[in-house]
Design a protein around this motif. Structure first.
Motif, PDB file in Angstrom:
ATOM      1  N   TYR A 152     -28.398 -19.276 -33.433  1.00 51.74           N
ATOM      2  CA  TYR A 152     -29.394 -18.350 -33.975  1.00 51.74           C
ATOM      3  C   TYR A 152     -29.002 -17.647 -35.273  1.00 51.74           C
ATOM      4  O   TYR A 152     -29.596 -16.620 -35.615  1.00 51.74           O
ATOM      5  N   MET A 173     -29.349 -18.204 -41.061  1.00 49.71           N
ATOM      6  CA  MET A 173     -29.550 -17.540 -42.346  1.00 49.71           C
ATOM      7  C   MET A 173     -28.788 -16.219 -42.383  1.00 49.71           C
ATOM      8  O   MET A 173     -28.456 -15.649 -41.337  1.00 49.71           O
ATOM      9  N   ALA A 184     -28.149 -12.467 -45.069  1.00 48.44           N
ATOM     10  CA  ALA A 184     -28.454 -11.729 -46.295  1.00 48.44           C
ATOM     11  C   ALA A 184     -27.289 -10.791 -46.591  1.00 48.44           C
ATOM     12  O   ALA A 184     -26.707 -10.193 -45.683  1.00 48.44           O
ATOM     13  N   LEU A 233     -30.938 -13.006 -49.583  1.00 55.34           N
ATOM     14  CA  LEU A 233     -30.532 -14.235 -48.876  1.00 55.34           C
ATOM     15  C   LEU A 233     -29.337 -14.832 -49.593  1.00 55.34           C
ATOM     16  O   LEU A 233     -29.366 -14.991 -50.817  1.00 55.34           O
ATOM     17  N   PHE A 272     -29.341 -13.830 -39.144  1.00 49.77           N
ATOM     18  CA  PHE A 272     -30.583 -14.031 -38.389  1.00 49.77           C
ATOM     19  C   PHE A 272     -30.958 -15.509 -38.320  1.00 49.77           C
ATOM     20  O   PHE A 272     -30.429 -16.327 -39.080  1.00 49.77           O
ATOM     21  N   ARG A 282     -33.493 -18.886 -38.649  1.00 52.43           N
ATOM     22  CA  ARG A 282     -34.445 -19.302 -39.685  1.00 52.43           C
ATOM     23  C   ARG A 282     -35.730 -18.508 -39.505  1.00 52.43           C
ATOM     24  O   ARG A 282     -36.168 -18.275 -38.381  1.00 52.43           O
ATOM     25  N   VAL A 283     -36.298 -18.085 -40.617  1.00 56.30           N
ATOM     26  CA  VAL A 283     -37.448 -17.191 -40.542  1.00 56.30           C
ATOM     27  C   VAL A 283     -38.705 -17.966 -40.136  1.00 56.30           C
ATOM     28  O   VAL A 283     -38.794 -19.181 -40.341  1.00 56.30           O
ATOM     29  N   MET A 301     -35.279  -5.019 -46.157  1.00 55.58           N
ATOM     30  CA  MET A 301     -35.312  -6.228 -46.984  1.00 55.58           C
ATOM     31  C   MET A 301     -36.680  -6.902 -47.105  1.00 55.58           C
ATOM     32  O   MET A 301     -36.993  -7.492 -48.152  1.00 55.58           O
ATOM     33  N   LYS A 316     -43.027 -18.413 -45.375  1.00 61.93           N
ATOM     34  CA  LYS A 316     -42.611 -18.994 -44.090  1.00 61.93           C
ATOM     35  C   LYS A 316     -41.164 -19.438 -44.097  1.00 61.93           C
ATOM     36  O   LYS A 316     -40.608 -19.759 -43.047  1.00 61.93           O
ATOM     37  N   ILE A 351     -38.832 -15.266 -46.265  1.00 67.59           N
ATOM     38  CA  ILE A 351     -39.051 -13.832 -46.064  1.00 67.59           C
ATOM     39  C   ILE A 351     -38.616 -13.479 -44.632  1.00 67.59           C
ATOM     40  O   ILE A 351     -39.020 -14.152 -43.682  1.00 67.59           O
ATOM     41  N   LEU A 389     -39.014 -12.503 -41.496  1.00 67.78           N
ATOM     42  CA  LEU A 389     -40.032 -12.217 -40.488  1.00 67.78           C
ATOM     43  C   LEU A 389     -39.834 -13.229 -39.369  1.00 67.78           C
ATOM     44  O   LEU A 389     -39.608 -14.413 -39.654  1.00 67.78           O
ATOM     45  N   TRP A 390     -39.902 -12.760 -38.146  1.00 68.43           N
ATOM     46  CA  TRP A 390     -39.666 -13.661 -37.004  1.00 68.43           C
ATOM     47  C   TRP A 390     -40.714 -13.421 -35.950  1.00 68.43           C
ATOM     48  O   TRP A 390     -40.984 -12.282 -35.571  1.00 68.43           O
ATOM     49  N   ALA A 407     -38.189 -22.297 -36.244  1.00 66.47           N
ATOM     50  CA  ALA A 407     -38.712 -22.762 -37.528  1.00 66.47           C
ATOM     51  C   ALA A 407     -38.881 -24.277 -37.496  1.00 66.47           C
ATOM     52  O   ALA A 407     -38.034 -24.991 -36.975  1.00 66.47           O
TER      53      ALA A 407
END
Lengths: 80, 144, 144, 80
Positions: free
Chosen positions: A48, A51, A53, A58, A74, A76-77, B52, B113, B116, B118-119, B134
């Motif tokens: 998990y 990614m 920052a 990033l 975190f 992948r968004v 962020m 997507k 940014i 966001l989850w 993802a």
């Protein structure tokens, strides 16, 4: 240095943020230190923490951490 | 203009911001993404990175404005819990020419997507919930 | 659904038709084209071919529906006189996935500009008027 | 056969529609017949008749006109 976790990673670790005292030269080195804490951290990061920052930007694992205040890991968004 | 909000999106108010009563811009393209019933879904929950996420959205808009000649760019994303059938994200772009408006709007959605913070977590009818993984296709599209 | 109309477009009503309160579709893309002030323009006048224009629009929608998996396709064009800053054309497409909605909406606009019998005349402040000449770029885009 | 004209072509010719009595095998042949009427028709067609429809369907000049009710000539379209 403040380290933050989000989404599935936060949930898996049961940790939202921590202050990490050990110096790390790069983001990748910090990642290794965190993963080395326990098999649980190892596993959660493997799955998990694709990614990251550095100070809200990033960044790849090669990023140096000198003068950095805040690092976040975190998955992948999945917005939008 | 960018916004992250817990409240439902007011689509009429957003669309009204793209109007061009004096004929400044000829083309407006919008995208609206809605919580889709992908099998027993009742709601989504959106996690974000407060320090962020807004910053990254602002940088994304600046990047689009540099790449194309745009008049207005609006990027609105909901956070928190969002019920089935409700809009999650809305992107509106105006430009003198339609090709630029289409390209910028699609670029913004692809980037939103893939870059940014966001989850989404899906909540199902039976009480289960799980984080959305993802899709490879989103990451690939963003690299174009 | 397609329509040719003399009355102004009701954008809120059109957008409302794309809502998906039960979560059937995840993605909605719209295009709105407005009378742009390309130098002293006060209005456009749209000529059409009554027996053919609607038919050609219907065939175009059918073609898009065959090419992509779409939920709804709305194609609305004004005819007659249209004042500066007013919408002339509105295209709305919904689909489960955004890439299809974007591709179909852009295809419909390109085709509308190159193969549907509609002709624009520009009216200027000083009383002059002239027929708009088709741009090569529209013809080229339609051939893609 | 009914022949229609639109937009700049209609305006230039000063004609909206006419009944054309002479048989023409193809759309191209009809186009030549119409243009042969006068230098004005020749000029208007050269400039403003890039597209044509046979029974409400966009068609190339090679299209046969047997059993056709309605033909239309017009400039390149400019909707949207």
């Amino acid at each position: 240095m403040k380290v933050l976790f989000f989404a599935a990673l936060k949930e898996q670790l049961g940790v939202e943020q921590l202050d990490w005292p050990t110096p790390a030269a790069t983001l990748g080195e910090l990642r290794q230190q965190l993963m080395a804490q326990s098999p649980e951290w190892q596993q959660a990061f493997s799955r998990y923490a694709q990614m990251a920052a550095v100070d809200q930007s990033l960044s790849p694992d090669s990023t140096p951490l000198a003068d950095v205040q805040e690092v976040a890991f975190f998955p992948r968004v999945t917005g939008g | 203009m960018i916004a992250l909000q817990r409240e439902p999106l007011d689509l009429n108010a957003l669309n009204a911001q793209l109007e061009s009563p004096n004929g400044e811009t000829g083309a407006a393209v919008t995208f609206c993404g809605t919580v889709r019933d992908d099998g027993q879904v009742i709601a989504l929950e959106l996690d974000h990175y407060p320090a962020m996420t807004e910053l990254a959205m602002q940088q994304l808009v600046a990047e689009a404005e540099q790449r194309w000649t745009l008049a207005k760019v609006l990027l609105i994303h909901r956070v928190g819990r969002i019920e089935l059938g409700q809009p999650i994200v809305w992107v509106g772009v105006t430009s003198a020419h339609r090709a630029e408006a289409f390209a910028a709007c699609e670029f913004l959605m692809d980037a939103l997507k893939s870059r940014i913070p966001l989850w989404k977590k899906v909540h199902y009818h039976d009480g289960r919930s799980e984080w959305v993984e993802a899709k490879g296709s989103d990451a690939q599209r963003a690299e174009r």
